[in-house]
Each structure stands twice: as C-alpha cells, then as structure tokens.
Design a protein around this motif. Structure first.
Motif, PDB file in Angstrom:
ATOM      1  N   GLY A  63     -19.850  20.482   3.826  1.00  0.00           N
ATOM      2  CA  GLY A  63     -19.823  20.121   2.419  1.00  0.00           C
ATOM      3  C   GLY A  63     -18.716  19.304   2.305  1.00  0.00           C
ATOM      4  N   ARG A  64     -18.186  19.486   0.710  1.00  0.00           N
ATOM      5  CA  ARG A  64     -17.177  18.858   0.463  1.00  0.00           C
ATOM      6  C   ARG A  64     -15.648  19.200   1.206  1.00  0.00           C
ATOM      7  NH1 ARG A  64     -17.281  18.855  -5.811  1.00  0.00           N
ATOM      8  NH2 ARG A  64     -18.917  16.997  -5.875  1.00  0.00           N
ATOM      9  N   VAL A  92     -29.486  20.720   2.139  1.00  0.00           N
ATOM     10  CA  VAL A  92     -29.869  22.010   1.828  1.00  0.00           C
ATOM     11  C   VAL A  92     -29.717  22.542   0.309  1.00  0.00           C
ATOM     12  CG1 VAL A  92     -29.558  24.417   2.692  1.00  0.00           C
ATOM     13  CG2 VAL A  92     -29.654  22.851   4.357  1.00  0.00           C
ATOM     14  N   GLY A  93     -30.818  23.004  -0.111  1.00  0.00           N
ATOM     15  CA  GLY A  93     -30.638  23.693  -1.457  1.00  0.00           C
ATOM     16  C   GLY A  93     -31.691  23.195  -2.582  1.00  0.00           C
ATOM     17  N   SER A 139     -32.417  20.990  -4.743  1.00  0.00           N
ATOM     18  CA  SER A 139     -33.100  19.667  -4.805  1.00  0.00           C
ATOM     19  C   SER A 139     -33.337  19.083  -3.031  1.00  0.00           C
ATOM     20  CB  SER A 139     -32.209  18.844  -5.773  1.00  0.00           C
ATOM     21  OG  SER A 139     -30.926  18.833  -5.339  1.00  0.00           O
ATOM     22  N   GLY A 165     -16.910  24.492   4.919  1.00  0.00           N
ATOM     23  CA  GLY A 165     -16.551  23.766   3.537  1.00  0.00           C
ATOM     24  C   GLY A 165     -17.505  23.656   2.521  1.00  0.00           C
ATOM     25  N   ILE A 166     -18.300  24.803   2.389  1.00  0.00           N
ATOM     26  CA  ILE A 166     -19.178  24.573   1.358  1.00  0.00           C
ATOM     27  C   ILE A 166     -18.911  25.866   0.642  1.00  0.00           C
ATOM     28  CG2 ILE A 166     -21.732  25.170   1.158  1.00  0.00           C
ATOM     29  CD1 ILE A 166     -22.378  23.513   3.413  1.00  0.00           C
ATOM     30  N   GLN A 209     -27.098  26.364  -6.302  1.00  0.00           N
ATOM     31  CA  GLN A 209     -28.168  25.655  -6.000  1.00  0.00           C
ATOM     32  C   GLN A 209     -28.094  25.408  -4.291  1.00  0.00           C
ATOM     33  OE1 GLN A 209     -25.824  24.780  -8.319  1.00  0.00           O
ATOM     34  NE2 GLN A 209     -26.929  24.282 -10.341  1.00  0.00           N
ATOM     35  N   HIS A 210     -27.158  25.483  -3.865  1.00  0.00           N
ATOM     36  CA  HIS A 210     -26.887  25.267  -2.290  1.00  0.00           C
ATOM     37  C   HIS A 210     -27.550  26.765  -1.769  1.00  0.00           C
ATOM     38  CE1 HIS A 210     -25.761  23.907   1.317  1.00  0.00           C
ATOM     39  NE2 HIS A 210     -25.385  25.088   1.727  1.00  0.00           N
ATOM     40  N   ILE A 221     -17.374  29.361   6.703  1.00  0.00           N
ATOM     41  CA  ILE A 221     -16.140  29.018   7.080  1.00  0.00           C
ATOM     42  C   ILE A 221     -15.546  28.133   5.863  1.00  0.00           C
ATOM     43  CG2 ILE A 221     -14.597  27.770   8.487  1.00  0.00           C
ATOM     44  CD1 ILE A 221     -16.762  27.863  10.566  1.00  0.00           C
ATOM     45  N   ASN A 222     -14.417  28.746   5.211  1.00  0.00           N
ATOM     46  CA  ASN A 222     -13.953  28.316   4.055  1.00  0.00           C
ATOM     47  C   ASN A 222     -12.484  28.718   3.904  1.00  0.00           C
ATOM     48  OD1 ASN A 222     -13.425  27.583   1.161  1.00  0.00           O
ATOM     49  ND2 ASN A 222     -15.570  27.280   0.999  1.00  0.00           N
ATOM     50  N   LYS A 223     -11.618  27.860   3.517  1.00  0.00           N
ATOM     51  CA  LYS A 223     -10.126  28.259   3.287  1.00  0.00           C
ATOM     52  C   LYS A 223      -9.888  29.194   2.152  1.00  0.00           C
ATOM     53  CE  LYS A 223      -8.269  23.803   1.580  1.00  0.00           C
ATOM     54  NZ  LYS A 223      -7.692  22.771   1.970  1.00  0.00           N
ATOM     55  N   ASP A 224     -10.889  29.061   1.306  1.00  0.00           N
ATOM     56  CA  ASP A 224     -10.644  29.768   0.006  1.00  0.00           C
ATOM     57  C   ASP A 224     -11.378  31.179  -0.020  1.00  0.00           C
ATOM     58  OD1 ASP A 224     -10.758  30.644  -2.471  1.00  0.00           O
ATOM     59  OD2 ASP A 224     -11.942  29.028  -3.446  1.00  0.00           O
ATOM     60  N   ASP A 260      -9.043  27.012   7.347  1.00  0.00           N
ATOM     61  CA  ASP A 260      -9.321  25.716   7.520  1.00  0.00           C
ATOM     62  C   ASP A 260     -10.246  25.292   8.688  1.00  0.00           C
ATOM     63  OD1 ASP A 260      -9.013  22.699   7.493  1.00  0.00           O
ATOM     64  OD2 ASP A 260      -6.930  22.686   6.813  1.00  0.00           O
ATOM     65  N   LEU A 261     -11.342  24.449   8.269  1.00  0.00           N
ATOM     66  CA  LEU A 261     -12.131  24.134   8.912  1.00  0.00           C
ATOM     67  C   LEU A 261     -11.673  23.008  10.109  1.00  0.00           C
ATOM     68  CD1 LEU A 261     -13.696  20.894   8.533  1.00  0.00           C
ATOM     69  CD2 LEU A 261     -14.679  22.344   6.667  1.00  0.00           C
ATOM     70  N   TYR A 262     -10.779  22.340   9.548  1.00  0.00           N
ATOM     71  CA  TYR A 262      -9.986  21.356  10.925  1.00  0.00           C
ATOM     72  C   TYR A 262      -9.357  22.045  11.660  1.00  0.00           C
ATOM     73  CZ  TYR A 262     -11.421  17.547   7.562  1.00  0.00           C
ATOM     74  OH  TYR A 262     -12.398  16.413   6.982  1.00  0.00           O
TER      75      TYR A 262
HETATM   76  C1  LIG Z   1     -30.170  20.542 -10.627  1.00  0.00           C
HETATM   77  C2  LIG Z   1     -28.937  20.656  -9.521  1.00  0.00           C
HETATM   78  C3  LIG Z   1     -29.612  20.659  -8.261  1.00  0.00           C
HETATM   79  C4  LIG Z   1     -28.643  20.849  -7.217  1.00  0.00           C
HETATM   80  N1  LIG Z   1     -29.294  20.801  -5.937  1.00  0.00           N
HETATM   81  C5  LIG Z   1     -28.177  20.834  -4.652  1.00  0.00           C
HETATM   82  C6  LIG Z   1     -28.759  21.021  -3.519  1.00  0.00           C
HETATM   83  O1  LIG Z   1     -29.806  20.928  -3.355  1.00  0.00           O
HETATM   84  N2  LIG Z   1     -27.831  21.327  -2.506  1.00  0.00           N
HETATM   85  C7  LIG Z   1     -26.504  21.613  -2.620  1.00  0.00           C
HETATM   86  O2  LIG Z   1     -25.567  21.806  -1.892  1.00  0.00           O
HETATM   87  N3  LIG Z   1     -26.070  21.545  -4.024  1.00  0.00           N
HETATM   88  C8  LIG Z   1     -26.879  21.057  -5.318  1.00  0.00           C
HETATM   89  N4  LIG Z   1     -26.420  21.025  -6.512  1.00  0.00           N
HETATM   90  C9  LIG Z   1     -25.047  20.591  -6.775  1.00  0.00           C
HETATM   91  C10 LIG Z   1     -24.223  22.138  -6.687  1.00  0.00           C
HETATM   92  O3  LIG Z   1     -24.027  22.399  -7.869  1.00  0.00           O
HETATM   93  C11 LIG Z   1     -22.755  21.848  -6.001  1.00  0.00           C
HETATM   94  O4  LIG Z   1     -22.015  20.966  -6.837  1.00  0.00           O
HETATM   95  C12 LIG Z   1     -22.629  21.646  -4.609  1.00  0.00           C
HETATM   96  O5  LIG Z   1     -23.423  22.691  -3.858  1.00  0.00           O
HETATM   97  C13 LIG Z   1     -21.210  21.808  -4.156  1.00  0.00           C
HETATM   98  O6  LIG Z   1     -21.070  21.108  -2.577  1.00  0.00           O
HETATM   99  P1  LIG Z   1     -19.886  21.864  -1.591  1.00  0.00           P
HETATM  100  O7  LIG Z   1     -20.034  23.296  -1.720  1.00  0.00           O
HETATM  101  O8  LIG Z   1     -20.072  20.997  -0.468  1.00  0.00           O
HETATM  102  O9  LIG Z   1     -18.512  21.343  -2.550  1.00  0.00           O
HETATM  103  P2  LIG Z   1     -17.618  22.288  -3.287  1.00  0.00           P
HETATM  104  O10 LIG Z   1     -18.272  22.990  -4.379  1.00  0.00           O
HETATM  105  O11 LIG Z   1     -16.495  21.233  -3.802  1.00  0.00           O
HETATM  106  O12 LIG Z   1     -17.004  23.322  -2.229  1.00  0.00           O
HETATM  107  C14 LIG Z   1     -16.247  22.555  -1.235  1.00  0.00           C
HETATM  108  C15 LIG Z   1     -15.507  24.016  -0.664  1.00  0.00           C
HETATM  109  O13 LIG Z   1     -14.836  23.644   0.570  1.00  0.00           O
HETATM  110  C16 LIG Z   1     -13.675  24.357   0.690  1.00  0.00           C
HETATM  111  N5  LIG Z   1     -12.786  23.573   1.671  1.00  0.00           N
HETATM  112  C17 LIG Z   1     -11.845  22.524   1.023  1.00  0.00           C
HETATM  113  N6  LIG Z   1     -11.319  22.013   2.073  1.00  0.00           N
HETATM  114  C18 LIG Z   1     -11.651  22.810   3.118  1.00  0.00           C
HETATM  115  C19 LIG Z   1     -11.075  23.056   4.591  1.00  0.00           C
HETATM  116  N7  LIG Z   1     -10.356  22.078   5.144  1.00  0.00           N
HETATM  117  N8  LIG Z   1     -11.622  23.995   5.383  1.00  0.00           N
HETATM  118  C20 LIG Z   1     -12.622  24.648   4.998  1.00  0.00           C
HETATM  119  N9  LIG Z   1     -12.951  24.827   3.564  1.00  0.00           N
HETATM  120  C21 LIG Z   1     -12.426  24.045   2.790  1.00  0.00           C
HETATM  121  C22 LIG Z   1     -13.338  24.721  -0.800  1.00  0.00           C
HETATM  122  O14 LIG Z   1     -12.580  25.880  -0.813  1.00  0.00           O
HETATM  123  C23 LIG Z   1     -14.578  24.608  -1.585  1.00  0.00           C
HETATM  124  O15 LIG Z   1     -15.139  26.327  -1.462  1.00  0.00           O
HETATM  125  C24 LIG Z   1     -27.422  20.748  -7.461  1.00  0.00           C
HETATM  126  C25 LIG Z   1     -26.725  21.008  -8.944  1.00  0.00           C
HETATM  127  C26 LIG Z   1     -27.950  20.527  -9.791  1.00  0.00           C
HETATM  128  C27 LIG Z   1     -27.137  20.387 -11.151  1.00  0.00           C
END
Ligand SMILES: Cc1cc2nc3c(=O)[nH]c(=O)nc-3n(C[C@H](O)[C@H](O)[C@H](O)COP(=O)(O)OP(=O)(O)OC[C@H]3O[C@@H](n4cnc5c(N)ncnc54)[C@H](O)[C@@H]3O)c2cc1C
Ligand SMILES: Cc1cc2nc3c(=O)[nH]c(=O)nc-3n(C[C@H](O)[C@H](O)[C@H](O)COP(=O)(O)OP(=O)(O)OC[C@H]3O[C@@H](n4cnc5c(N)ncnc54)[C@H](O)[C@@H]3O)c2cc1C
Lengths: 342, 274
Positions: free
Chosen positions: A216-217, A257-258, A260, A273-274, A279-280, A293-296, A312-314
C-alpha cells in the motif's frame, strides 16, 4: 407462487470455453448438504456449447443435470441464458436456486429473479436451510462493515448469489450416479451480441490465488513494489495492492483489493504498509490468515489481522526474504548432504 | 449539437441515483446490535457519480437530455440537486411511505414504473452497486422489468449511435465487448471515468431548481401499488450484526527487525506456507 409445490435445490453451472468454473463445485457442495437436510434432490443446469464436464457435475453431487448445448450459448449472453433458466425453473420448480457471485452470476441472477418475481440475496458468504426448506442467507453489506441475515419467506424459488471461495468444494465420488437431461435452447433474441472476449495473459486473477502479498501507500515509490513481488514469489503467491498505488499506476487495476477492486479470500493475506480502510478490508477480511506489517501500532488493519508486526516494512521485508532463503538454503543443504551420503 | 429543437427525436438518457450514508458513519450499536444510521451524513452513492458522468459525456456527443431519478426519503432531494449541479437536466424524486422497506425487486419495480411514466428513453445508466445495500442488483432487475437488454460492469463505452451501443464489460480476468440495441441499460464501474467536482455556480443554481416529487398514487396508473415497498418485497432482512467475533490479534512489537523476521518465518512454517 405457493411454496408447497417447489422441491429441490438447483445450481447454475457457469462455464468458460467449455470448462466449468470452480465456484460451481462449491455450490454443489453446499447444495448437496442442504438437499440432504430437507430430503430432496440436487439439480444442476449447464449452458454452453460442446461441454464435456457433465459427469463431473454428477460426481460432485448433482442428481440431475439439465444440459443446454447450443452455439448461441457458448459465450455468456444474458438474454439467452435468462430465457433458458427462467423456462427451466418454471418447469422444474426448485425450492432454492444458487449462482456464483461472479461477474456472470451477478448479471444473470437479478435478471432471472426479476423475471420470476422472486427474491435474490446478493453475494452470500454463508447459507443454511431449516427443516421446512427455508433458506437462511448471510451476506456482508455496507462495504463489509455489517453482516445481514436475509430470508425469502414466501416467494419461490429462494435465490442467492454466493461468493467464490467461501464454501467448501463438493467431494468427488466417481461411483455417484445421476441423470443428464438434454434440453433444447430456443433463442431468437438479437438485442445483445458478444463481439469479443479477451482473457489477460500471464498471471491468473488474484481472486484465485492461495497466497497474496499486498503493498500500500507505506511504499515510498513504485520501484519498491519489487520487495513485495520478491516476497510473493518466494511464497508462490500473487501481488495485491491498495487503491492509492493502483490510482498512481504503480501496478495494474487487476491487482487492486477492496470495495472497488477484487474481493479475495486466500489462505494467507500479508498486508504491507496498508492502513486497513473499510474499503480495503471489505475486499480481504475473509481471508483465512491475515498478517499485517505496519509501523503504526494503531493502524486499523491490526484489528483484522491474526498476526500484527509493528515494524518498518523496509526493515522487515528484506530480513524476511533473507531468512526464508536461509532456511530454504539450509534445507537444500541438508538434502544434498543426505543424498551425498547415500 | 442539436438540442432536439427541430423534428428529430431527442436522445434521452436516464440516470438512477441513490442517496447513501457516508461510508465511515455506519455503526452497529453495541447495546442493541442494530444498525445505527442516524448520525450518518447522507451523500450520493459514489458509484452513481460515474453514471452521471457517463450520461453527461453522451449528451455532449448526441445532444438530448439527462433525467435522474432517485427513490428514497424526502431528504434524498439533496442527491438530485447534486445530480443537477453535475449537469443533469431534470430530477425526479420517488418518495412515499408506501415505497419504504423495498428490497431490490420492489425498488427496481418502482423505478421501472417511473421510467414508463416518463415515456421515451434511449439509455439508462446506473452505478455498479451502492455502498449501503451493496447488491448491484437494481440495474439488471430494472432492465428485466422494462424488457430491455443490459450490460453490467461496463468499464468503457466504445461507440454509441441513436440505435446501438458498444461497450467493454469487465470480467474476472479480462473483458468482453458487447453490442446492445437501444433502448438498453448499463451499470458502470468506477474505472469508466473520473467525475469532476461540480462548479460552485451550478451548485447554487441547483439549490433553486425544481425537483419533481412523485408519490405512489402518481404511479398507480402504471403499476400495482401492492408491488411497491415492503409488501412488494420477497426478501426480509431479519438481522444485522457485526462481521466478526473480534479477531484475537497476536501483536509482535518488540525486538529487532531480524528477530521479527525469524518470528514471521516461524509462523509461516507452522501454518504450512513454506
Ligand atoms: C468509494 C470508495 C472505494 C474505495 N475502494 C478501495 C479499494 O477497493 N481498495 C482500497 O485499498 N482502497 C479503496 N478506497 C480507498 C480507501 O479509503 C483508502 O484510502 C485506501 O485503502 C488507503 O490505502 P493504504 O492503506 O495503502 O494507504 P494509507 O491509508 O495511507 O496507509 C498507509 C499505511 O502504511 C503505513 N506505513 C507507512 N510507511 C510505512 C513503512 N515504511 N513501513 C510500514 N508501514 C508503513 C502507515 O502507517 C499507514 O497505516 C476506496 C475509497 C472510496 C471512497
Ligand atoms: C443490510 C442490508 C442488506 C440487504 N440485502 C439485500 C439483498 O440481498 N437482496 C435484496 O433484494 N435487497 C437487499 N437489501 C435491500 C436493498 O438494499 C434495497 O432494495 C435498496 O433500495 C436497493 O438495493 P442496493 O442498495 O443494493 O442497490 P444496488 O443494486 O447496489 O444499486 C445499483 C444501482 O442501482 C441504482 N439504484 C439503487 N437503488 C436506487 C434507488 N433507491 N433509487 C434510484 N436508483 C437506485 C443506482 O444507480 C445504483 O448504483 C438489503 C438492505 C440492507 C439494509
């Protein structure tokens, strides 16, 4: 539609290029169990052109297979399929009718239900039947944040689409006997034409994977997906992704995955890092085993995980890759040593 | 593009839009175990914004008119205003106690009665699914009740003329190209476009626009009132609950990353994944 004259459980067998979709065998497993419970028969309806798997449907529990073999049914044309099924249901009057909640089942099911003026429960993850033959259907709603129990008290058949990879596949027993009944398809509808069908090459759909490693992000740049891919390769799994990195085109939409994207239910899901947005989670919370696996430490993903690694995933993933290789290396080393001794 | 000013027939698109609670705001009340939607902000179903955008693009190409219909409580009027602000020409709200408690069969029946009352149409566009009921069934059920062809999971419109439509429809691991004769219905995925935000001036205009409201009696000449709402619904939601008994999460926090990696590999071995 009085309910007394309706009998038996019927399953829609979905096929592509003559090959039956595996969700069909899951529906037969559940269908057999329910039919036995109410002491009735299990029917299966197969539509296509030049199909060979009819015996398999019987080995997997069907007492009777209704076979529509016609070139007009080779590709999924919702109007053609609907016509055959509605006619058959009106003739055979099953108490329960099940379809896979695939992109085909979710297009066909509602159309059939509306034609028969009966209820359809969407995307069920659990089904049961009481002694009277009333279907108890459980399904996620509100993007997976609630589970609803739904009944269809009066109308028949009680219809449901069932999520793929949730039910157990039926046991195969080649001594089972059943009947195959050839039906004639009479189709004149020309309002829909299938011009082309294409399957993406290479890796199969992540929906079919037993192991998924998702990023993830928490990843800093597109190239870093390489680490996720390496872990996935070592585990012989597929790569998944949260939406933001798909939106940023780091990886193709078919990996998402999720809500949409894809709903997956692998044996093992590793989220790296998700954060675990609703939604996910909607797309993966039913996985058998979830490792996050998440650093938070307060990331919501941990609430859904069986094991939560705060790191930290890295840091963790390269160590993980090294450790897996080390142990594998040791194993191969042991084996070579032993084989040398022989 | 002509606006149907002369003799030529206008191209009429209908968009189905639903008001839903904002996704994050839905909770199960821990005391009663019931769904608590009271605190939730009401918004247009996000998937329906893609449907509106499809209709707008088609109007740019073929001219004509976009009508949006929503069935829901009176406050769903704000969803229709949102649709007008996004470019739709006409908004119709179906609101009546008799419509309440509808499942997808009754919902689609009611919507199809309203569509028949409007009269002529060429294309109906709806969202892939909603974020509350989440069934994705209303579209194909409307198509069946109107006896028109439909395609679900449409991710691209390849061609459209006054009499036919070619779409790319998503499948699990690929796609199909389908040709549909019009009138037809399509339900579209989120990937089909990126709906822009409505302009402020359009929002202000939409605030004052007229939203027609139709009740059950307005549809009684076309449909059977017994088939609306709860009485017309074969399914019953008998219980809503939390998705899970809380999972017991084993947290691994302390130690070096090397130690954690070893632990993780132990777990993978124990579970039989290595
Ligand atoms: C209608 C609608 C549909 C959606 N459909 C989907 C869908 O199908 N799938 C989906 O995934 N999302 C969907 N979303 C988006 C969803 O709301 C989230 O924005 C998205 O899932 C966030 O992705 P993320 O967890 O990768 O990012 P973030 O929420 O930004 O999370 C990133 C995470 O990584 C952690 N992190 C950062 N750096 C590191 C590191 N170095 N090591 C370990 N951990 C780290 C952080 O602590 C954080 O928890 C949808 C939203 C809407 C409104
Ligand atoms: C927890 C829960 C579970 C449910 N499960 C089922 C079930 O399994 N089977 C069943 O038949 N009913 C079910 N219902 C009832 C169902 O949610 C309602 O009938 C609802 O009005 C329409 O279904 P949907 O939200 O799933 O819409 P979907 O079918 O997901 O909507 C698809 C598209 O149809 C259009 N649309 C849908 N509703 C409207 C509307 N009111 N006005 C205008 N356009 C609309 C929109 O374009 C939308 O994007 C359930 C309700 C709840 C609360």
């Amino acid at each position: 539609m009085s309910s007394s004259e309706y009998e038996g459980v019927m399953v829609f067998a979905q096929q592509k290029d003559g090959k039956v979709h595996p969700v069909t065998y899951e529906l037969l497993g559940k269908g057999r169990e329910m039919a036995d419970k109410i002491g009735e028969s299990l029917f299966c309806v197969l539509l296509g052109s030049g199909m060979e798997e009819v015996d398999e449907l019987i080995y997997h529990g069907a007492d009777r297979v209704f076979l529509y073999d016609d070139p007009s049914l080779q590709e999924f044309n919702v109007l053609h399929y609907k016509k055959c099924i509605v006619d058959l249901v009106e003739e055979e009057k099953p108490k329960i009718f099940l379809l896979g909640a695939t992109t085909i089942g979710r297009s066909l099911g509602p159309r059939v239900a509306a034609a028969l003026r009966t209820g359809l429960t969407a995307d069920c993850t659990s089904l049961d039947v009481d002694e009277e033959g009333n279907l108890i259907q459980i399904r996620p709603a509100f993007s997976g944040s609630v589970m609803a129990t739904i009944k269809t008290p009066k109308s028949r058949p009680q219809m449901a689409t069932v999520r793929y990879r949730v039910m157990e596949e039926a046991k195969r027993d080649t001594s089972r006997r059943g009947e195959a009944i050839k039906k004639r398809a009479r189709i004149e509808d020309t309002r829909i034409r299938v011009l082309e069908r294409k399957e993406f090459e290479g890796e199969g759909s992540i929906v079919d994977a037993d192991i998924i490693v998702s990023g993830g992000r928490g990843l800093k740049k597109a190239e870093d997906l390489r680490i996720i891919r390496e872990v996935a390769d070592l585990l012989k799994g597929a790569v998944g992704a949260s939406r933001p990195i798909v939106d940023d085109r780091w990886i193709g939409r078919q990996h998402q995955v999720g809500l949409s994207g894809n709903t997956v239910r692998p044996k093992l899901y590793i989220a790296c890092g998700i954060s675990g947005s609703v939604q996910h989670l909607a797309g993966m919370r039913n996985s058998n085993f979830i490792i996050a696996i998440n650093k938070d430490p307060s990331a919501p993903i941990f609430k859904e995980a069986h094991y939560g690694f705060v790191e930290d995933l890295y840091e963790l993933l390269p160590e993980l890759i090294a450790e897996i290789k080390r142990r594998r290396g040791m194993k191969t080393a042991c084996i070579t040593e032993r084989s040398m001794r022989i | 593009m002509g606006h149907g000013a002369k003799d030529e027939k206008e191209f009429n698109v209908i968009v189905l839009v639903k008001q839903v609670p904002e996704a994050e705001d839905v909770r199960i009340d821990p005391d009663t175990g019931r769904l608590d939607r009271s605190s939730a902000e009401a918004v247009t179903n996000p998937f329906d914004l893609n449907a509106i955008e499809v209709a707008n693009r088609i109007k740019e190409r073929l001219g004509g008119k976009v009508t949006c219909i929503s069935m829901g409580p009176l406050r769903a009027d704000s969803t229709l205003r949102d649709s007008l602000a996004r470019g739709c020409d006409r908004g119709i709200l179906l609101s009546d106690k008799k419509f309440g408690g509808a499942d997808t069969l009754a919902t689609s029946y009611t919507l199809s009665c309203a569509i028949k009352k409007i009269g002529s149409f060429d294309l109906i566009v709806c969202g892939e699914k909603t974020t509350d009921g989440d069934t994705g069934q209303v579209g194909p059920e409307v198509a069946e009740q109107l006896d028109i062809p439909h395609a679900c999971f449409v991710e691209e419109i390849k061609a459209i003329t006054e009499s036919s439509l070619v779409v790319r429809r998503k499948t699990e691991n690929g796609y199909m190209i389908l040709e549909l004769k019009l009138p037809a219905l399509i339900s579209v995925t989120k990937d089909i476009n990126e709906p822009p935000l409505p302009l402020l001036k359009n929002k202000i205009k939409a605030r004052k626009a007229e939203i027609e409201t139709w009740s059950a009696s307005d549809l009684s000449e076309i449909g059977d009132v017994e088939r609306f709402g709860l009485t017309g619904s074969p399914t019953r939601v008998v219980n809503v609950g939390s998705p899970h008994v809380e999972k017991e999460t084993m947290m691994i926090e302390g130690g070096s990353s090397r130690e954690k990696a070893k632990k993780l590999v132990d777990i993978l071995e124990d579970l039989g994944f290595l």
